[in-house]
Design a protein around this motif. Sequence first.
Motif, mmCIF file in Angstrom:
data_model
loop_
_atom_site.group_PDB
_atom_site.id
_atom_site.type_symbol
_atom_site.label_atom_id
_atom_site.label_comp_id
_atom_site.label_asym_id
_atom_site.label_seq_id
_atom_site.Cartn_x
_atom_site.Cartn_y
_atom_site.Cartn_z
ATOM 1 N N SER A 31 74.543 40.280 138.353
ATOM 2 C CA SER A 31 75.907 40.216 138.893
ATOM 3 C C SER A 31 75.846 40.454 140.397
ATOM 4 O O SER A 31 74.886 41.077 140.894
ATOM 5 N N SER A 33 77.543 42.527 141.767
ATOM 6 C CA SER A 33 77.684 43.982 141.923
ATOM 7 C C SER A 33 76.316 44.684 141.977
ATOM 8 O O SER A 33 76.232 45.858 142.326
ATOM 9 N N ASP A 34 75.238 43.963 141.641
ATOM 10 C CA ASP A 34 73.890 44.542 141.709
ATOM 11 C C ASP A 34 73.282 44.417 143.108
ATOM 12 O O ASP A 34 72.231 45.001 143.394
ATOM 13 N N ALA A 84 67.304 42.102 138.134
ATOM 14 C CA ALA A 84 68.056 43.359 138.219
ATOM 15 C C ALA A 84 69.303 43.219 137.373
ATOM 16 O O ALA A 84 70.040 42.248 137.496
ATOM 17 N N MET A 87 73.790 47.952 132.428
ATOM 18 C CA MET A 87 74.356 48.023 131.069
ATOM 19 C C MET A 87 73.331 47.516 130.025
ATOM 20 O O MET A 87 72.190 47.923 130.073
HETATM 21 C C1 RP5 Z 1 75.304 43.502 134.105
HETATM 22 O O1 RP5 Z 1 76.497 44.184 133.942
HETATM 23 C C2 RP5 Z 1 75.166 43.275 135.589
HETATM 24 O O2 RP5 Z 1 73.821 43.186 135.928
HETATM 25 C C3 RP5 Z 1 75.843 44.471 136.190
HETATM 26 O O3 RP5 Z 1 74.905 45.493 136.512
HETATM 27 C C4 RP5 Z 1 76.769 44.959 135.084
HETATM 28 C C5 RP5 Z 1 78.236 44.854 135.425
HETATM 29 O O4 RP5 Z 1 78.499 43.542 135.871
HETATM 30 P P1 RP5 Z 1 79.877 43.215 136.637
HETATM 31 O O5 RP5 Z 1 80.978 43.505 135.669
HETATM 32 O O6 RP5 Z 1 79.915 44.114 137.861
HETATM 33 O O7 RP5 Z 1 79.780 41.764 137.017
HETATM 34 O O8 RP5 Z 1 75.290 42.296 133.404
#
Ligand code: RP5
Length: 185
Positions: A31, A33-34, A84, A87
């Motif tokens: 994501s 967010s990573d 990376a 969850m």
């Molecule tokens: C995972 O879920 C991603 O790598 C991230 O660390 C986490 C949250 O994802 P977002 O909701 O911020 O896109 O798949």
Amino acid sequence: MVCLILIVTLKREIAMKSEKNSSPVAVVLGSDSDLAVMQSCIDQLADFGIKPAVRIISAHRTPQIAADFAVAAADSGIKVIITAAGMAAHLAGAIAARTNLPIIGVPIVAPESPAGLDALLSTVQMPPGVPVATVAIGKAGAKNAAILAVQILALADKTLAEKLGHFKKAQAQKVIQKDSSLSDM
Ligand code: RP5
């Protein structure tokens, strides 16, 4: 007709060549967010002169793209893949299942996460036969993923091996300096 076939073949060869010229390292984020955490991985690779191919691909939200990426990676010139995810972090495993390239997994702490342990276990607990080299949770792991990728590439790259040598020496020197500055206290 023959001319058309020649043009198509030529175009395909040019496309394949430019793909081959891609970076030897791919950094795949589950994501956007990573990215905040993984920037230290990208920066560390840059210190070794490597500009990675950075992608956002989700094992769960874009599973087909993840599969296609993994299958095509080796032919596109990639030699090491860093992933990376937070969850239920299945990205590293999903990619490792579809390529023989070495995969390095960085577990990320997501906001709802129990300190990244969810991602750590999801990344590290691969079944026998499909390894993922899992590094520490978060920024330390992000930096180590870059160094590990460089160590793998350095096995066949003298310049990188020399850079690694300098890196390790400089790192040791910093600790020695800190130690000797304590004796001034
Ligand atoms: C995972 O879920 C991603 O790598 C991230 O660390 C986490 C949250 O994802 P977002 O909701 O911020 O896109 O798949």
